[in-house]
Write an enzyme that holds these catalytic residues in place. Structure first.
Site, PDB file in Angstrom:
ATOM      1  CB  VAL A 138      -0.946  -0.050   1.223  1.00 14.91           C
ATOM      2  CG1 VAL A 138      -1.624   1.162   0.992  1.00 14.91           C
ATOM      3  CG2 VAL A 138      -1.855  -1.299   1.097  1.00 14.91           C
ATOM      4  CB  CYS A 139       2.650   3.030   2.782  1.00 10.81           C
ATOM      5  SG  CYS A 139       1.327   2.829   3.854  1.00 10.81           S
ATOM      6  CB  THR A 140       6.182   0.715  -0.311  1.00 13.99           C
ATOM      7  OG1 THR A 140       6.798   0.652   0.879  1.00 13.99           O
ATOM      8  CG2 THR A 140       7.751   0.845  -1.279  1.00 13.99           C
TER       9      THR A 140
END
Ligand SMILES: *[C@@H]1O[C@H](CO)[C@@H](O)[C@H](O)[C@H]1NC(C)=O
Ligand SMILES: *[C@@H]1O[C@H](CO)[C@@H](O)[C@H](O)[C@H]1NC(C)=O
Ligand SMILES: *[C@@H]1O[C@H](CO)[C@@H](O)[C@H](O)[C@H]1NC(C)=O
Length: 242
Positions: A138-140
């Site tokens: 998600v974040c990366t």
């Protein structure tokens, strides 16, 4: 007109050879890259199960510390719901870069959706973005693909992101690869930023970092130093081939 299957195949092979021949490797330039620390937060750390927690913490801190030795690299940090369950960016990372911006997101999942984060990246005037964070998928991976869509070059460090399972990590890395992200090890980033052991920073400046963060190489280097300064050949060892 006869175009047999063989000639079609040969044409396809020639075309693919041409593609392979035109490959150019974009090298990381320490004067054109920025280290981005994405949601490496004490709460989110509890979601990392694809690595042993000791290994995960080590590789995240090793990653985050890169700009302490490659001092040309600007650092941009971002966190999500920091005062909520996701928690703080670990104190040790914040202490390394007291001047670096921390973009505290209060909603956006993809950091690129936050105007302050976009402004912080643009303010660096760099086109090569090094990223790692929690969680990988998600974040990366969201940020990596947003950056690719904007025309940036991206290096995502495999062992310095973490997520729930190894299979989720592997698919996220594959998706990033398909988007043209350089999915690489920390040592690959280290090696390309340094480029040559005789550069500055090079061996003189970087062995301390290696000793702290890369035990498989640092213990080898320690053993070599000890052998060189105080070593002796044992009976039987002297008969070994060189
Ligand atoms: C970065 O340094 C390289 C040489 O090491 C140089 O060729 C390049 O133009 C520089 N790039 C920027 C953006 O300053
Ligand atoms: C941004 O970088 C480009 C080259 O990459 C350079 O020509 C330009 O002057 C830089 N701008 C600033 C504000 O540093
Ligand atoms: C160097 O070797 C000698 C024996 O040859 C040993 O007594 C000494 O402790 C060694 N020093 C270190 C720093 O290992």
């Amino acid at each position: 007109m006869k175009f047999g299957i063989t000639s079609l195949l040969s044409a396809a092979l020639l075309a693919s050879t041409a593609v392979a021949d035109s490959f150019s490797w974009e090298r990381l330039e320490k004067n054109n890259s920025v280290l981005v620390i994405v949601d490496i937060q004490e709460g989110l750390f509890q979601m990392v199960h694809d690595w042993d927690p000791i290994v995960a913490r080590h590789n995240m801190l090793a990653y985050a510390s890169l700009a302490t030795v490659f001092t040309d690299l600007p650092v941009v940090m971002t966190s999500s719901a920091e005062v909520g369950p996701n928690g703080l960016i670990p104190q040790e990372i914040r202490d390394w870069y007291p001047e670096a911006p921390i973009i505290r997101r209060n909603g956006e999942v993809d950091a690129w959706d936050n105007p302050d984060f976009r402004a912080a990246i643009k303010a660096t005037n760099r086109t090569q973005i090094i990223i790692a964070g929690i969680v990988t998928d998600v974040c990366t991976a969201f940020l990596a693909r947003s950056l690719r869509a904007e025309g940036y070059s991206v290096w995502a460090v495999i062992e310095s992101s973490g997520t729930i399972t190894p299979s989720i990590r592997d698919i996220a890395n594959a998706q990033m690869l398909r988007a043209g992200v350089n999915v690489v090890s920390l040592f690959a980033v280290f090696g390309d930023l340094m480029r040559d052991w005789r550069h500055v920073p090079g061996s003189a400046e970087l062995y301390g970092w290696i000793d702290e963060w890369m035990p498989s190489y640092s213990y080898f280097a320690r053993a070599h130093k000890n052998a060189k300064l105080n070593g002796t050949i044992l009976p039987g060892q002297d008969g070994l081939p060189e």
